[in-house]
Write a protein that holds these residues in place. Structure first.
Motif, mmCIF file in Angstrom:
data_model
loop_
_atom_site.group_PDB
_atom_site.id
_atom_site.type_symbol
_atom_site.label_atom_id
_atom_site.label_comp_id
_atom_site.label_asym_id
_atom_site.label_seq_id
_atom_site.Cartn_x
_atom_site.Cartn_y
_atom_site.Cartn_z
ATOM 1 N N PHE A 62 -4.979 8.585 11.504
ATOM 2 C CA PHE A 62 -5.647 8.946 10.254
ATOM 3 C C PHE A 62 -5.867 7.718 9.359
ATOM 4 O O PHE A 62 -6.870 7.639 8.656
ATOM 5 C CB PHE A 62 -4.827 9.996 9.512
ATOM 6 N N LEU A 63 -4.937 6.775 9.390
ATOM 7 C CA LEU A 63 -5.079 5.570 8.566
ATOM 8 C C LEU A 63 -6.325 4.790 8.940
ATOM 9 O O LEU A 63 -7.001 4.229 8.076
ATOM 10 C CB LEU A 63 -3.846 4.676 8.718
ATOM 11 N N ARG A 108 0.835 -1.182 0.000
ATOM 12 C CA ARG A 108 0.000 0.000 0.000
ATOM 13 C C ARG A 108 0.878 1.242 0.000
ATOM 14 O O ARG A 108 2.007 1.229 0.510
ATOM 15 C CB ARG A 108 -0.908 0.029 1.234
ATOM 16 N N LEU A 109 0.338 2.309 -0.563
ATOM 17 C CA LEU A 109 1.012 3.596 -0.506
ATOM 18 C C LEU A 109 0.481 4.308 0.736
ATOM 19 O O LEU A 109 -0.620 4.858 0.730
ATOM 20 C CB LEU A 109 0.711 4.391 -1.772
ATOM 21 N N LEU A 110 1.250 4.288 1.817
ATOM 22 C CA LEU A 110 0.765 4.819 3.085
ATOM 23 C C LEU A 110 0.485 6.311 3.018
ATOM 24 O O LEU A 110 -0.394 6.815 3.710
ATOM 25 C CB LEU A 110 1.766 4.517 4.197
ATOM 26 N N SER A 111 1.238 7.030 2.192
ATOM 27 C CA SER A 111 0.984 8.466 2.053
ATOM 28 C C SER A 111 -0.407 8.714 1.488
ATOM 29 O O SER A 111 -1.085 9.676 1.874
ATOM 30 C CB SER A 111 2.039 9.114 1.164
ATOM 31 N N GLY A 155 0.955 18.555 -2.292
ATOM 32 C CA GLY A 155 0.691 17.840 -1.049
ATOM 33 C C GLY A 155 1.052 16.367 -1.142
ATOM 34 O O GLY A 155 1.646 15.797 -0.220
ATOM 35 N N LEU A 156 0.709 15.725 -2.266
ATOM 36 C CA LEU A 156 1.041 14.312 -2.445
ATOM 37 C C LEU A 156 2.548 14.111 -2.498
ATOM 38 O O LEU A 156 3.080 13.153 -1.911
ATOM 39 C CB LEU A 156 0.391 13.776 -3.711
ATOM 40 N N ALA A 157 3.249 14.996 -3.198
ATOM 41 C CA ALA A 157 4.710 14.894 -3.287
ATOM 42 C C ALA A 157 5.342 14.982 -1.898
ATOM 43 O O ALA A 157 6.252 14.206 -1.558
ATOM 44 C CB ALA A 157 5.257 15.986 -4.196
ATOM 45 N N PHE A 158 4.859 15.921 -1.089
ATOM 46 C CA PHE A 158 5.405 16.076 0.266
ATOM 47 C C PHE A 158 5.121 14.842 1.115
ATOM 48 O O PHE A 158 6.024 14.336 1.815
ATOM 49 C CB PHE A 158 4.809 17.318 0.933
ATOM 50 N N LEU A 159 3.887 14.348 1.082
ATOM 51 C CA LEU A 159 3.529 13.202 1.920
ATOM 52 C C LEU A 159 4.250 11.935 1.477
ATOM 53 O O LEU A 159 4.627 11.104 2.313
ATOM 54 C CB LEU A 159 2.010 12.988 1.886
ATOM 55 N N TYR A 160 4.438 11.785 0.170
ATOM 56 C CA TYR A 160 5.181 10.624 -0.325
ATOM 57 C C TYR A 160 6.617 10.677 0.196
ATOM 58 O O TYR A 160 7.179 9.651 0.623
ATOM 59 C CB TYR A 160 5.164 10.606 -1.852
#
Length: 379
Positions: free
Chosen positions: A306-307, A20-23, A286-291
């Motif tokens: 949050f998960l 899974r992509l946790l971000s 935002g996705l780039a930062f979280l990844y």
């Protein structure tokens, strides 16, 4: 809707994290937590608590901008639809690796979109005055954007970008050149092309300015999410992936700001092209930062909060939209106010804040129970 239960099955957590992509799960959960807090009316109570000043201005960021402008809360729906596109890219990739044929995948997407449309209509169907047919819910819009994105998800990147530009140009054309009497003011509330289409579809106009044909321009959000997903699935280095997604976000953000200052005002309620570019740009950034933060640097602290919600996002969304707003919230508010209302110094605003926190905690605990039992609602 499908109930997926893996109760009594041993699950290797480290293996799950690899698959899974946790971000992405965190981003979904973060959005749902904010929506849960909004559904509990916590933001309303906090706004009422401080009617002016710095804190009040901060809390205004958790409300939609009245018309021309942007607040933080205006990015929530774009984020929701964006990550749906990213998740779709991962789902299609998994199906391809399993040898599932395109026809079967298409049937699955159509079925899912049908359920999204059903639940989106049901969300607003029951009114005090009777049944109502409305198409303004995010789920009804997502049902449209999902199918379109699926149909082009394997296209070359340049073709997808051309389609994105074409969708935004189509939106500009419809609003600017339809010239329908009474609805010929492209960026004026209650007098634009989107309002006219709502009259045709539902025989009503939304007093808040929302329009059903937002599903056309917001397709770009889902499509860009899928494009970002394909980048993350590519064999390129993590540095290159982040660089590409971040660059795309900055470019989109700059284009949107330029459009707002020159030709097209940034209006979330009718999803103007400038709004789509700005909000889509923020989603990509935002996705780039979280990844980078979660999947590369392996930060895990606090993200499980949050998960737990993100893994059952559809369930909790429908719960606080249908059950919560129509029964559960009021029931809890009566209990809380009854228990603390007699305490000296407790104002109605403060008791409302406490009730909202109790509502949120109970909803989160429901998600935690489902998560621990490995019960997930899918469509």
């Amino acid at each position: 809707m499908t109930l997926v239960s893996t109760e009594n099955v041993s699950i290797d957590t480290s293996l799950q994290e690899k698959q899974r992509l946790l971000s992405l799960d965190f981003m979904r959960g973060f959005i749902m937590v904010l929506l849960m807090l909004e559904g509990s009316r916590l933001f309303d109570h906090l706004l009422e608590w401080q009617s002016e000043g710095l804190f009040h201005n901060f809390m205004l960021q958790f409300t939609h901008h009245p018309w021309h402008g942007l607040r933080f809360w205006d990015l929530i729906q774009p984020g929701f639809m964006f990550i749906a596109g990213t998740a779709l890219a991962f789902s299609i990739d998994a199906q391809l690796r399993k040898g599932i044929k395109w026809k079967s995948s298409f049937y699955k997407v159509v079925k899912r979109s049908g359920w999204l449309f059903f639940w989106g209509v049901l969300d607003y169907a029951v009114r005090p005055t009777g049944l109502s047919f409305e198409l303004w819910d995010v789920l009804t819009q997502l049902s449209f954007t999902t199918i379109v994105t699926f149909l082009v998800i394997q296209w070359p990147v340049m073709y997808q970008l051309a389609l994105s530009a074409g969708i935004l140009l189509l939106t500009e054309f419809l609003y600017r050149f339809s010239n329908i009497p009474g609805f010929d003011q492209p960026f004026t509330d209650q007098h634009n092309f989107g309002n006219y289409v709502d009259l045709l579809l539902m025989n009503k106009i939304n007093t808040g300015g929302w329009v059903a044909i937002n599903c056309i321009p917001t397709t770009v959000h889902t499509l860009w999410g899928a494009m970002a997903g394909r980048v993350l699935l590519s064999p390129e280095s993590d540095h290159t992936k982040i660089k590409k997604i971040l660059a795309g976000g900055v470019i989109a953000l700059c284009i949107g700001i330029l459009l707002d200052y020159t030709t097209t005002p940034l209006i979330k309620r009718i999803a103007t092209s400038s709004f789509i570019c700005v909000s889509g740009g923020y989603c990509l950034i935002g996705l780039a930062f979280l990844y980078w933060w979660i999947d590369i640097l392996k930060h895990r602290r606090f993200i499980s909060f949050f998960l737990i919600v993100g893994m059952n996002s559809l369930f909790i969304y429908l719960f606080f939209e249908i059950v919560g707003s129509r029964w559960f919230n009021g029931y809890i508010e009566v209990i809380v106010e009854g228990l603390i209302g007699h305490i000296s110094g407790i104002t109605s605003v403060f008791s409302g804040i406490i009730a909202s926190m109790v509502i949120f905690l109970l909803e989160w605990k429901m998600c935690e129970f489902l998560y621990r039992k490995h019960i997930f609602f899918k469509i």
